[in-house]
Write a protein that holds these residues in place. Sequence first.
Motif, PDB file in Angstrom:
ATOM      1  N   LYS A 197       0.782  -1.112  -0.074  1.00 47.53           N
ATOM      2  CA  LYS A 197       0.078   0.185  -0.106  1.00 47.53           C
ATOM      3  C   LYS A 197       0.981   1.174  -0.065  1.00 47.53           C
ATOM      4  O   LYS A 197       0.212   2.420   0.004  1.00 47.53           O
ATOM      5  CB  LYS A 197      -0.910  -0.022   1.169  1.00 47.53           C
ATOM      6  CG  LYS A 197      -1.975  -1.009   1.049  1.00 47.53           C
ATOM      7  CD  LYS A 197      -2.802  -1.121   2.460  1.00 47.53           C
ATOM      8  CE  LYS A 197      -3.596  -2.605   2.578  1.00 47.53           C
ATOM      9  NZ  LYS A 197      -4.381  -2.560   3.599  1.00 47.53           N
ATOM     10  N   ALA A 198       2.214   1.115   0.008  1.00 42.97           N
ATOM     11  CA  ALA A 198       3.000   2.263   0.228  1.00 42.97           C
ATOM     12  C   ALA A 198       4.647   1.811  -0.420  1.00 42.97           C
ATOM     13  O   ALA A 198       4.535   0.646  -0.876  1.00 42.97           O
ATOM     14  CB  ALA A 198       2.998   2.651   1.540  1.00 42.97           C
ATOM     15  N   ALA A 199       5.239   2.796  -0.378  1.00 41.10           N
ATOM     16  CA  ALA A 199       6.640   2.574  -0.756  1.00 41.10           C
ATOM     17  C   ALA A 199       7.475   1.295   0.072  1.00 41.10           C
ATOM     18  O   ALA A 199       7.353   1.546   1.266  1.00 41.10           O
ATOM     19  CB  ALA A 199       7.350   3.675  -0.834  1.00 41.10           C
ATOM     20  N   VAL A 200       8.289   0.862  -0.611  1.00 42.57           N
ATOM     21  CA  VAL A 200       9.215  -0.252   0.271  1.00 42.57           C
ATOM     22  C   VAL A 200      10.718   0.371  -0.164  1.00 42.57           C
ATOM     23  O   VAL A 200      11.179   0.258  -1.187  1.00 42.57           O
ATOM     24  CB  VAL A 200       9.146  -1.526  -0.369  1.00 42.57           C
ATOM     25  CG1 VAL A 200      10.054  -2.651   0.431  1.00 42.57           C
ATOM     26  CG2 VAL A 200       7.733  -2.289  -0.253  1.00 42.57           C
ATOM     27  N   GLY A 214       9.504  -4.642   5.264  1.00 46.07           N
ATOM     28  CA  GLY A 214       8.691  -3.330   5.849  1.00 46.07           C
ATOM     29  C   GLY A 214       8.284  -2.568   4.817  1.00 46.07           C
ATOM     30  O   GLY A 214       9.192  -2.467   3.845  1.00 46.07           O
ATOM     31  N   ALA A 215       7.382  -1.638   5.009  1.00 42.59           N
ATOM     32  CA  ALA A 215       6.839  -0.687   3.829  1.00 42.59           C
ATOM     33  C   ALA A 215       6.604   0.641   4.583  1.00 42.59           C
ATOM     34  O   ALA A 215       6.293   0.506   5.824  1.00 42.59           O
ATOM     35  CB  ALA A 215       5.802  -1.246   2.933  1.00 42.59           C
ATOM     36  N   PHE A 216       6.419   1.530   3.737  1.00 43.02           N
ATOM     37  CA  PHE A 216       5.813   2.979   4.313  1.00 43.02           C
ATOM     38  C   PHE A 216       4.537   2.898   4.765  1.00 43.02           C
ATOM     39  O   PHE A 216       3.975   3.793   5.343  1.00 43.02           O
ATOM     40  CB  PHE A 216       6.164   3.870   3.281  1.00 43.02           C
ATOM     41  CG  PHE A 216       7.679   4.591   3.397  1.00 43.02           C
ATOM     42  CD1 PHE A 216       8.597   3.908   4.158  1.00 43.02           C
ATOM     43  CD2 PHE A 216       7.926   5.485   2.561  1.00 43.02           C
ATOM     44  CE1 PHE A 216      10.196   4.345   3.753  1.00 43.02           C
ATOM     45  CE2 PHE A 216       9.239   6.019   2.506  1.00 43.02           C
ATOM     46  CZ  PHE A 216      10.129   5.164   3.005  1.00 43.02           C
ATOM     47  N   ASP A 217       3.775   1.844   4.472  1.00 42.97           N
ATOM     48  CA  ASP A 217       2.324   1.844   4.998  1.00 42.97           C
ATOM     49  C   ASP A 217       2.313   1.419   6.227  1.00 42.97           C
ATOM     50  O   ASP A 217       1.078   1.241   7.084  1.00 42.97           O
ATOM     51  CB  ASP A 217       1.570   0.912   4.042  1.00 42.97           C
ATOM     52  CG  ASP A 217       1.984  -0.360   3.968  1.00 42.97           C
ATOM     53  OD1 ASP A 217       2.739  -0.811   4.596  1.00 42.97           O
ATOM     54  OD2 ASP A 217       1.745  -1.136   3.033  1.00 42.97           O
ATOM     55  N   GLY A 218       3.288   1.050   7.010  1.00 39.06           N
ATOM     56  CA  GLY A 218       3.568   0.924   8.425  1.00 39.06           C
ATOM     57  C   GLY A 218       3.428  -0.908   8.620  1.00 39.06           C
ATOM     58  O   GLY A 218       3.251  -1.293   9.641  1.00 39.06           O
ATOM     59  N   ASN A 219       3.174  -1.420   7.574  1.00 37.23           N
ATOM     60  CA  ASN A 219       3.162  -3.163   7.680  1.00 37.23           C
ATOM     61  C   ASN A 219       4.469  -3.749   7.339  1.00 37.23           C
ATOM     62  O   ASN A 219       5.339  -3.358   6.743  1.00 37.23           O
ATOM     63  CB  ASN A 219       2.341  -3.493   6.355  1.00 37.23           C
ATOM     64  CG  ASN A 219       0.954  -3.109   6.874  1.00 37.23           C
ATOM     65  OD1 ASN A 219       0.334  -3.049   7.840  1.00 37.23           O
ATOM     66  ND2 ASN A 219       0.208  -2.949   5.707  1.00 37.23           N
ATOM     67  N   LEU A 220       4.723  -4.772   8.164  1.00 35.33           N
ATOM     68  CA  LEU A 220       5.624  -5.757   8.145  1.00 35.33           C
ATOM     69  C   LEU A 220       5.136  -6.974   7.295  1.00 35.33           C
ATOM     70  O   LEU A 220       4.150  -7.745   8.139  1.00 35.33           O
ATOM     71  CB  LEU A 220       6.455  -5.855   9.350  1.00 35.33           C
ATOM     72  CG  LEU A 220       7.727  -6.962   8.989  1.00 35.33           C
ATOM     73  CD1 LEU A 220       8.836  -5.978   8.667  1.00 35.33           C
ATOM     74  CD2 LEU A 220       8.045  -7.701  10.352  1.00 35.33           C
ATOM     75  N   TYR A 221       5.608  -7.323   6.230  1.00 36.66           N
ATOM     76  CA  TYR A 221       4.989  -8.220   5.294  1.00 36.66           C
ATOM     77  C   TYR A 221       5.613  -9.544   5.551  1.00 36.66           C
ATOM     78  O   TYR A 221       6.859  -9.510   5.638  1.00 36.66           O
ATOM     79  CB  TYR A 221       4.653  -8.010   3.681  1.00 36.66           C
ATOM     80  CG  TYR A 221       3.761  -6.800   3.614  1.00 36.66           C
ATOM     81  CD1 TYR A 221       2.486  -7.159   3.356  1.00 36.66           C
ATOM     82  CD2 TYR A 221       4.223  -5.534   3.576  1.00 36.66           C
ATOM     83  CE1 TYR A 221       1.633  -6.120   3.120  1.00 36.66           C
ATOM     84  CE2 TYR A 221       3.426  -4.517   3.281  1.00 36.66           C
ATOM     85  CZ  TYR A 221       2.188  -4.634   3.128  1.00 36.66           C
ATOM     86  OH  TYR A 221       1.193  -3.566   2.737  1.00 36.66           O
ATOM     87  N   ALA A 222       5.104 -10.788   5.779  1.00 37.27           N
ATOM     88  CA  ALA A 222       5.706 -12.040   5.447  1.00 37.27           C
ATOM     89  C   ALA A 222       5.116 -12.541   4.442  1.00 37.27           C
ATOM     90  O   ALA A 222       3.915 -12.986   4.361  1.00 37.27           O
ATOM     91  CB  ALA A 222       5.731 -12.747   6.896  1.00 37.27           C
ATOM     92  N   LEU A 223       5.869 -12.944   3.379  1.00 40.44           N
ATOM     93  CA  LEU A 223       5.364 -13.777   2.220  1.00 40.44           C
ATOM     94  C   LEU A 223       5.976 -14.900   1.928  1.00 40.44           C
ATOM     95  O   LEU A 223       7.283 -15.197   2.245  1.00 40.44           O
ATOM     96  CB  LEU A 223       5.395 -12.719   0.856  1.00 40.44           C
ATOM     97  CG  LEU A 223       4.917 -11.301   1.126  1.00 40.44           C
ATOM     98  CD1 LEU A 223       5.186 -10.752  -0.320  1.00 40.44           C
ATOM     99  CD2 LEU A 223       3.377 -11.281   1.302  1.00 40.44           C
TER     100      LEU A 223
END
Lengths: 362, 310
Positions: A197-200, A214-223
């Motif tokens: 949803k935002a820049a990485v 992590g991304a600028f949307d405040g999310n830490l993603y695990a894929l």
Amino acid sequence: MKTRHISLALTFAIGALVVLFAATGCTGAPSPKGWSGPVAQGNTIYMGSVKGKLLALDPNNGSMLWQFPADSRTVGAVYSSPVVDDGVVYLGAYDGKFYAVDVTTRAEKWSKPFEARGPIIGEAVVVGSVVLLGSADGNLYALDKVTGAEVWRFKARGGIWGGLVVDAGKAYFGTLGHKFYAVDLNTHKPAWEFDTKAAVAGGALVVGNAVYFGAFDGNLYALNKLTGAPVWPEPFHSEKWFWMKPVSDGSAIYVGDANNKLYALDARTGAPRWPQPLAASRPFHSAPVLSGGFLAAASSDGVLQLVETATGNSVWQFSAGTQMLASLGVSGDTVYMVSQDGKLHALNVAEKRELWSANTGQ
Amino acid sequence: MGDLWNVILLDPLLNGLIVISRAFFDNFGIAIIILTVIVRLLTLPLTLRQLKVSKVMAELQPRMKELQKKHGKEKEKLSSETMKLYKEYGVNPMGCILPMVIQFPIWIALYQSIMLALAATPEALFDLSSHLYPWSLVHSAVPLANQWLWLDLSKPDPVFVMPVLVAASMWVQQKMMTIPSPDPSQSQMNTMMQTMMPLMFGFLTLSFPSGLAIYWVASNIIGIVIQYFVTGWGTLKIPTKIPTPWVRTPQPAKAPAAATPTSTPAVVEKREQDGTTGDKRQDGRRSNRTRPTTTRGQPRPDRNRSRKQR
């Protein structure tokens, strides 16, 4: 008299404008300074200096062994940490030039540096016979590591700011264009891509079958690193953005955010491991390191905290006294941190003391 | 103090700028112009007050000169007579400085917010993080798209159009603002200011991000428009076909004004006793109070001609 009064007002206006411009530091376009982190390799510490040099330092006292360029020239601002492979140090600069320096001859290995179309901010990685590097121009470049010639490139959506990570024939990286890619190194095409949803802007981490970022949307993603499918039910969310590259001890993911907090998350579920996150007074940006059962993490005010990974308790603090944005380096029990004024500190985490400091900014 | 500045001024403007940019399809150039317009509209009452006081001050110049001639050697007398004159016309001598002082922090915060939002370097982008509200709309917008028209908004204009526009628009505004002074040394100083300020800002624009130049040009143009509606073209020489809404043509006074006897033509009508400097009338229409009172009631040739034509 009144004309003078009005002129005085105008003079006051100009004067106040000049004073406020000076007071607020608004004195022109800001110039990049760089935040290259130290890398300990063998008997040498390599880093890009705030003066635009590649430095090779003695790990015992921080004294300079050699520098590149040896003369008065510089490579400009350096944000990426150097990468050392097979007697060659690779370093990307903000002006888009990418250098290969032979540690024996201390001279350029290639006839001329490779030139990307945009700034190089993240770390490169050496895979087999190629060097992979990302650029803010949005290209992932693959260069012949012997000649520096471009072998292939992949155009991503948005600039690549974070370092690259390669695992099982795929290069993982995020972009400012709200994308995360897994590019197959054989086909030079994405194996999968994921929309954020935002820049990485930070680098990624591969642990087991998952890739974390992590991304600028405040999310830490695990894929899932093979399919790009989410591993956690929901991404871990913070109030402010993640720029830091996470680290892991295999079971937990450690990552700090711009909300002055550092978290320990279960690698499988994303659930917090500590009763409460580690708090600092400024945002976390520098990638932390693990050493001797401790996590060493520095906030951007230059305060390094040594944290028990099991409990999240801070057991020792060291302040560099000034801003710190570069990634930490580690070798055994010694953690290296370089502050924005160019001072390199060597800290022994077992003894919890500073071993030495050296000014690399001169 | 820094935190207070950020919370009250800088952060709201910065986040507002980013939201506007997002609302206008990530067009940061448009966002700068829109935010500049909004801020100038919000500070319009202060600007108008400042301009109106300046205008009255200018109109009082002949009276002041008379007082200086009359009481030049008696400082105390001159001072008390000056104050009496101010009181008579409902003018506060600080009236044109105070609104300017109040507006300054807002302009500086707007300037800082544009510089921060441009995030011209990685360090600047990092600094931006501590100023952002925890809104997903804001976070998803950064870093902002810096390309607009031919400009990279985070870098100086490579073709030098913006420095010229900044200097030209500032010169026009300065020229309109300047009050003609009978004092030659003051007049010389005004001329120097009219030249130096635009040149200085034009020169600064050569090294500042062009996003900031857009703010300066937009702000100057808005200033010109406001100035035009309050004081007309001022000392700016404009072809006569362009109407000036407010400015009188100096005419020799045929008779002294009743309330304030004087032989000079630039006498202004006495302000309302409530001390306001506004131009309100009971019927809500603008009064042409800048015209010498002695000309009132006299037939206007152009008006008569138009009536005849009808």
